[in-house]
Write a protein that holds these residues in place. Structure first.
Motif, PDB file in Angstrom:
ATOM      1  N   ALA A 444       0.827  -1.206   0.000  1.00 56.13           N
ATOM      2  CA  ALA A 444       0.000   0.000   0.000  1.00 56.13           C
ATOM      3  C   ALA A 444       0.863   1.259   0.000  1.00 56.13           C
ATOM      4  N   LYS A 449      -1.130   4.405  -1.365  1.00 58.29           N
ATOM      5  CA  LYS A 449      -2.443   4.255  -0.742  1.00 58.29           C
ATOM      6  C   LYS A 449      -2.360   4.227   0.783  1.00 58.29           C
ATOM      7  N   GLN A 450      -1.151   4.281   1.298  1.00 56.63           N
ATOM      8  CA  GLN A 450      -0.918   4.374   2.736  1.00 56.63           C
ATOM      9  C   GLN A 450       0.351   5.194   2.898  1.00 56.63           C
ATOM     10  N   GLU A 485       0.397  -4.374  -6.616  1.00 55.78           N
ATOM     11  CA  GLU A 485      -0.996  -4.513  -7.058  1.00 55.78           C
ATOM     12  C   GLU A 485      -1.483  -5.947  -6.852  1.00 55.78           C
ATOM     13  N   SER A 547      -7.606  -0.067   7.698  1.00 50.84           N
ATOM     14  CA  SER A 547      -7.298  -0.325   6.282  1.00 50.84           C
ATOM     15  C   SER A 547      -8.502  -0.824   5.494  1.00 50.84           C
ATOM     16  N   LEU A 550      -9.367   0.682   2.001  1.00 51.25           N
ATOM     17  CA  LEU A 550      -8.479   0.249   0.926  1.00 51.25           C
ATOM     18  C   LEU A 550      -8.768  -1.190   0.500  1.00 51.25           C
TER      19      LEU A 550
END
Length: 675
Positions: A444, A449-450, A485, A547, A550
């Motif tokens: 992530a 994304k984090q 991914e 999380s 996400l």
């Protein structure tokens, strides 16, 4: 002159999780569901939970800029009891068995739970109708002076005590008079039959009393020091609130407190009465079912640490799947799958943030190597527990432990043989060593994304993992982004599987075997074919955990229903702790030991009646009074009481024959608050 507006009372919720302690400040004002005014997290300090609690609470008070005196209720969920039972901790307890034989220890895991703790057998007990055998406590009385000096408490269980607790009461009073130590009697915890399992539950409860005492005392002390003069409540394993004093006497009922609080929080935030709740953390994913606004309870009693108790608790299934799960590669496959968990690793991004160049230098060295290694991206570091906890290590374990320090050391430098890998795993299992490695949290960070730890270190770990070879000798991914991914897609896919496994199990199927079946796998993947298959839940999923936004974004097409992720999903447990209700129950049994005689056993009393209707009326009166008293003790002054009766009858030659009646009163209400 303008009148001063009366401010709305504030409520403080606390959850002590395995990694973080959460705190939330909530107000009833601000809409139908109230409003979260502030929330905060602090690392859980297992050696002294009050330290983590104070860190989270101080942070939330600072964020809200509020006067601590405005807080009128404090409520907490805790993993203390659950962790203690899982890890085999607790005080040394003497078990007193009245009317049982030594052979009964072999049932329901009682002997394993007892371990080396002492047990005393006494003649006595009752039959199914509450008729007494002769009680002889002389052996117990003789043993008490010595036992009182070597144990922290006593657990007392008598044969059919749920039908007549007189012998348990006699033993309890004798023990208290001579030793002054805490005593738990089995009839206080459960009205169910099954003596050995009731004894097991009583034993575990007695072991936990001193632990919960320390937690409550430490929390009370902290609250007093901060000027918070409010009642302290604790979440039970069924999601209900009880006063701290109530929990001190029945700490066994707080097992699975945290997961239960998350379900209460989920319903409060979403308003959904029927849902599958999936709570993803760093180490595990907990999945349970909401039915008609209440958590489904385990009908057989909660199982913790391998022991099946008589405690009513949420039917929660826990899976080794989380943001910090170990990322591994399937062995021997041409196109190997990504594997996640069940072991937790310290994410490389976190290790990089904490230790800087000590981590990045080793990862860069491994990247420069001509060929990838299975040990790439792995580092070992001591957890920091006291040195005394390292006692009892084997020679090989002690030698390896000495090589590992407080600065991470690359595993490829540490280990010189495959046998040492097993030794390292044993040190990890004992809680002495952490292994850092590539995790979904790192993936992530790589994808942006984090962003709470060091993304550059995470990217190095992803680059190393992407170099791993498949069965054809080719790299498994073209770039750090590509492997990241794949990892996140795999986590979402496995999250769907654990949700479906729980649903299948709740429907009476073998959840794991069913979800692994080729037909279900094809349905989840929407695999094209002449025969098209689909699978769908009958209710939405509520995603909890920091999380969840996400990892659960791609869940709906996999489970065939919506996934709702609430705004304050990261503090669902702490919020659930403060918005719940007090709920307690009382039971009575009406039996017919002989024709025309109706015996009512309720609480600590046994009474006989000559008329069935009079006996039932008396039973309802008793349970109502007991439930009302327990509700007051549990922390509410506004309890509503509902009574339900269940009859067992037969028909003989056209005549109704009464066998037994079960009368239950349930009292529920909001907890009292400070004025």
């Amino acid at each position: 002159m303008t009148a001063k507006t009366k401010s709305s009372p504030l409520f403080l919720g606390i959850d002590t999780g395995g990694t973080y302690t959460d705190a939330v400040l909530w107000s009833e004002a601000g809409g139908a569901n109230g409003k979260v005014l502030a929330k905060a997290k602090a690392l859980t300090t297992r050696h002294d939970l009050a330290v983590g609690i104070s860190g989270a609470v101080n942070a939330v008070l600072q964020k809200a800029a509020t006067d601590p005196a405005a807080i009128k209720l404090v409520s907490m969920s805790t993993t203390l009891a659950t962790n203690a039972l899982v890890e085999g901790q607790g005080g040394r307890v003497a078990l007193v068995m009245i009317g049982f034989s030594e052979g009964d220890l072999a049932r329901d895991g009682l002997k394993a739970a007892l371990g080396t703790d002492p047990v005393v057998f006494c003649p006595g007990g009752h039959d199914v109708h509450g008729n007494a055998a002769k009680l002889d406590l002389s052996g117990l009385e003789a043993a008490l002076p010595e036992l009182g000096a070597s144990v922290s408490g006593f657990a007392v269980c008598a044969y059919f005590a749920t039908r007549n607790p007189a012998h348990e009461l006699s033993a309890r009073n004798l023990i208290r008079d001579i030793t002054g130590l805490p005593v738990t009697a089995s009839h206080e915890l459960s009205a169910k039959l099954g003596g050995p399992r009731r004894a097991l539950t009583t034993l575990l409860n007695a072991r936990l009393i001193s632990m919960i005492d320390r937690l409550v005392a430490a929390t009370d002390g902290f609250l007093a020091a901060r000027g918070i003069a409010a009642p302290l409540m604790v979440v039970r394993g069924d999601g209900a609130l009880v006063s701290a004093a109530f929990a001190r006497q029945r700490p066994i009922e707080t097992i699975l407190s945290g997961p239960a609080a998350s379900l209460v929080g989920a319903r409060h935030m979403t308003g959904l009465d029927n849902a599958v709740v999936s709570d993803i953390g760093g180490t595990t994913t907990d999945v349970a079912v909401l039915d008609q606004g209440r958590p489904r309870l385990d009908p057989e009693g909660a199982t913790v640490g391998g022991f099946r108790t008589m405690v009513e608790a949420v039917a929660m299934r826990t899976f080794g799947l989380g943001g910090d799960s170990e990322v591994a590669l399937e062995d021997g496959a041409l196109n190997p799958r990504i594997l996640l968990g069940p072991r937790r690793l310290v994410p490389l991004a976190l290790a990089g943030m904490m230790h800087g160049e000590a981590v990045t230098v080793e990862l860069e060295r491994q990247i420069r190597a001509a060929n990838p290694s299975r040990m790439d991206g792995r580092l070992a570091v001591r957890t920091g527990v006291p040195q005394r906890l390292a006692a009892g290590l084997t020679g090989a374990e002690a030698k390896l432990y000495e090589l590992i320090g407080s600065t991470p050391l690359a595993v490829d430098r540490l280990l010189t043989s495959n046998a040492q890998n097993a030794t390292l795993n044993r040190l990890v299992s004992r809680g002495l060593v952490h292994v850092a490695g590539f995790t979904p949290s790192d993936a992530a960070h790589v994808l942006g994304k984090q962003a709470n730890w060091d993304a550059a270190t995470a990217r190095l770990g992803a680059e190393l993992f992407a170099r791993r070879r498949d069965g054809r000798g080719q790299a498994i991914a073209a770039s750090p982004e590509a492997i990241s991914e794949r990892v996140l897609t795999t986590l979402t896919r496995l999250s769907a599987e654990v949700v479906l496994e729980t649903a299948f199990a709740e429907d009476g199927l073998d959840g794991a075997a069913t979800v692994a079946h080729a037909l279900v796998q094809r349905a989840v993947d929407s695999h094209p074919g002449i025969a098209r298959l689909s699978v769908a839940l009958d209710r939405p999923v509520i995603g909890l955990g920091a999380s969840a936004p996400l990892h659960y974004a791609g869940l709906p097409p996999l489970v065939g229903h919506d996934c709702v992720v609430p705004e304050d999903t990261d503090v669902a447990n702490a919020l659930g702790a403060v918005v719940g209700q007090v709920r307690v129950s009382a039971e009575a049994r009406v039996s017919q030991p002989q024709e025309g005689l109706f015996r009512v056993a309720s609480g600590e009393s046994v009474r006989d009646f000559n008329d069935e209707a009079a006996a039932i009326a008396a039973a309802e009166t008793y349970v109502r009074a007991i439930a009302a008293g327990r509700a007051r003790d549990a922390g509410t002054d506004s309890a509503e009481i509902e009574i339900a009766s269940e009859f067992r009858v037969s028909t003989v030659e056209g005549q109704r024959m009464f066998i037994e009646a079960h009368v239950v009163a349930v009292a529920s209400g909001r907890p009292r608050i400070a004025v």
